[in-house]
Design an enzyme around this catalytic site. Structure first.
Site, PDB file in Angstrom:
ATOM      1  N   SER A 188       0.750  -1.181  -0.051  1.00  0.00           N
ATOM      2  CA  SER A 188       0.047  -0.100   0.172  1.00  0.00           C
ATOM      3  C   SER A 188       0.783   1.200  -0.021  1.00  0.00           C
ATOM      4  O   SER A 188       0.268   2.574  -0.158  1.00  0.00           O
ATOM      5  CB  SER A 188      -0.966   0.134   1.110  1.00  0.00           C
ATOM      6  OG  SER A 188      -0.063   0.027   2.372  1.00  0.00           O
ATOM      7  N   HIS A 209       1.532   4.052   7.011  1.00  0.00           N
ATOM      8  CA  HIS A 209       0.930   4.854   5.811  1.00  0.00           C
ATOM      9  C   HIS A 209       1.378   6.301   6.159  1.00  0.00           C
ATOM     10  O   HIS A 209       2.140   6.821   6.992  1.00  0.00           O
ATOM     11  CB  HIS A 209      -0.739   4.933   6.044  1.00  0.00           C
ATOM     12  CG  HIS A 209      -1.173   3.627   5.368  1.00  0.00           C
ATOM     13  ND1 HIS A 209      -2.413   3.217   5.666  1.00  0.00           N
ATOM     14  CD2 HIS A 209      -0.571   2.639   4.503  1.00  0.00           C
ATOM     15  CE1 HIS A 209      -2.651   1.911   4.890  1.00  0.00           C
ATOM     16  NE2 HIS A 209      -1.418   1.703   4.269  1.00  0.00           N
ATOM     17  N   ASP A 265      -7.337   5.994   5.357  1.00  0.00           N
ATOM     18  CA  ASP A 265      -7.570   5.158   5.937  1.00  0.00           C
ATOM     19  C   ASP A 265      -9.102   5.048   7.068  1.00  0.00           C
ATOM     20  O   ASP A 265      -9.024   3.952   7.891  1.00  0.00           O
ATOM     21  CB  ASP A 265      -6.322   4.767   7.216  1.00  0.00           C
ATOM     22  CG  ASP A 265      -5.159   4.685   6.235  1.00  0.00           C
ATOM     23  OD1 ASP A 265      -4.001   4.586   6.820  1.00  0.00           O
ATOM     24  OD2 ASP A 265      -5.271   4.203   5.210  1.00  0.00           O
TER      25      ASP A 265
END
Lengths: 236, 172
Positions: B49, B90, B115
């Site tokens: 990701s 992230h 998210d």
């Protein structure tokens, strides 16, 4: 001494470790009393450091990181100190000592050994303290490993014991048999001339090395020699 | 060599050597943890990701202390979703407020949306406490071993067993 372990003669660590193990056995067989102080301190330091880290693992596992952060910080610092002290102990206090003890006559002896990388010479530093006069002496003996290992890698105890009994009088006074044996002139490049006693030859031929020469054959008296004598008769 | 184990002190010393290897490795990890103030100062990227910045199998080094500046927008952070044990790597894309109660929103570079759907039900943002560290350095590919060990846990036992045998039987 029929079936005996063989080591690789090219592996310096094996040569040194086998010899390091043999010397305490020899001295104990002469009724020397060993002193385990050095080993015990080292074991105490090492195991307490290990116990500390096991405890740290336990509280971290049970209670998590955040709540035990301060304890863990102290544990890490204490562990570093213990480990540092252990390293110091091994390097500067033990200094390669393989035996420390007292002879049955009351003299103290301490033997430390070292080898230099890729050179098959055994350097011994022996400190003795006379039981009666209290004076201390330091001796250095350096001999080639070839004096007590044969080409196949078997360890022969007698020459090493002779070197020690003749080189260190504290040992020689207790082991009079070796001290009075034929003196082997040796040094870093190996023995000057191979001197074999009948018992050494018996051991060597018993282990399967073929022995040629009538003097050796009469000296051995083992089954192998008898079989050879039988063979000779048949050929005639 | 094995006959040497007949002497109990020597056996204890061999055992101690093996134990000290394990405990020193563990203490170094804990020391790093305490210095960086993160429960897990080194993590492995498990998903794609954050491509193209970080690939699956990369090793990331984390730092969890705000010595000079607060955690700001643009930083790549690692956080644990409440009550779940999986760390997610992230980037912080928005921040409302300042200090420990500031609200942070994160999104993976390679994801289409932020998210919000990854957070616990009812949770719409993160706070500084949820973050276990900001990425300060990385090593590519090295973490693949960890991925393999976690997907095949029997490998850990085999590795440890082999290490133990080797240390106890050798005396160099």
């Amino acid at each position: 001494m029929a079936a005996q372990e063989k080591i690789t003669v090219y592996n310096l660590a094996d040569l040194k470790n086998t010899t390091d193990d043999a010397i305490p056995n020899y001295l104990t067989s002469l009724n020397f009393t060993p002193s385990h102080l050095l080993t015990d301190v080292r074991l105490a330091l090492g195991f307490s450091a290990f116990a500390l880290s096991a405890a740290c693992f336990a509280w971290d596992y049970k209670l998590g990181f955040e709540s035990t952060k301060t304890y863990t910080a102290f544990a890490v610092a204490l562990y570093t100190i213990l480990n540092g002290f252990l390293t110091f102990w091994i390097l500067y206090v033990e200094k390669g000592t393989i035996y420390q003890g007292t002879s049955p006559r009351g003299d103290k002896i301490r033997i430390s050994t070292e080898t230099k990388k890729n050179v098959p010479v055994y350097h011994m530093t022996i400190e003795v303290k006379d039981g009666k006069t209290g004076e201390t002496k330091t001796l250095k003996i350096s001999r080639s490993f070839t004096e007590w290992f044969d080409a196949a890698g078997r360890f022969v105890a007698a020459p090493l014991q002779t070197v020690l009994a003749q080189g260190v009088d504290v040992i020689g006074k207790v082991d009079t048999k070796r001290a009075n044996a034929v003196k082997t002139e040796g040094g870093e490049s190996g023995p000057a001339a191979a001197v074999y006693t009948p018992e050494m030859l018996a051991m060597l031929s018993g282990a399967g090395v073929s022995v040629v020469g009538s003097a050796a054959e009469t000296a051995t008296g083992t089954e192998t020699a008898e079989a050879k004598k039988g063979g000779k008769r048949r050929k005639n | 060599m094995l006959s040497a184990l007949g002497n109990p002190r020597q056996a204890a010393a061999q055992l101690m050597n093996f134990g000290l290897i394990l405990s020193t490795a563990f203490m170094m990890w804990k020391g790093l943890s305490v210095i960086s103030d993160s429960p897990s100062p080194i993590v492995v990227v498990l998903s794609g990701s954050m491509e193209p910045a970080f690939q699956r199998g990369d090793l990331l080094m984390l730092w969890n202390r705000n010595l000079f500046t607060e955690t700001s927008v643009g930083e790549v952070v690692v956080y644990n979703v409440k009550d779940k044990d999986i760390p997610i790597v992230h980037r912080v894309i928005s921040k409302f407020g300042t200090g420990p109660t500031a609200k942070l929103l994160t999104k993976g570079d390679n994801n289409d949306s932020d998210d919000t759907k990854l957070y616990a039900p009812g949770q719409n943002y993160l706070v500084r406490e949820d973050i276990i560290g900001s990425v300060v350095g990385y090593m590519p590919f090295v973490g693949y071993v960890t991925i393999m060990l976690s997907e095949h846990p029997w490998m850990k036992t085999v590795m440890l067993g082999i290490m133990g045998l080797v240390v106890v039987l050798q005396r160099e």
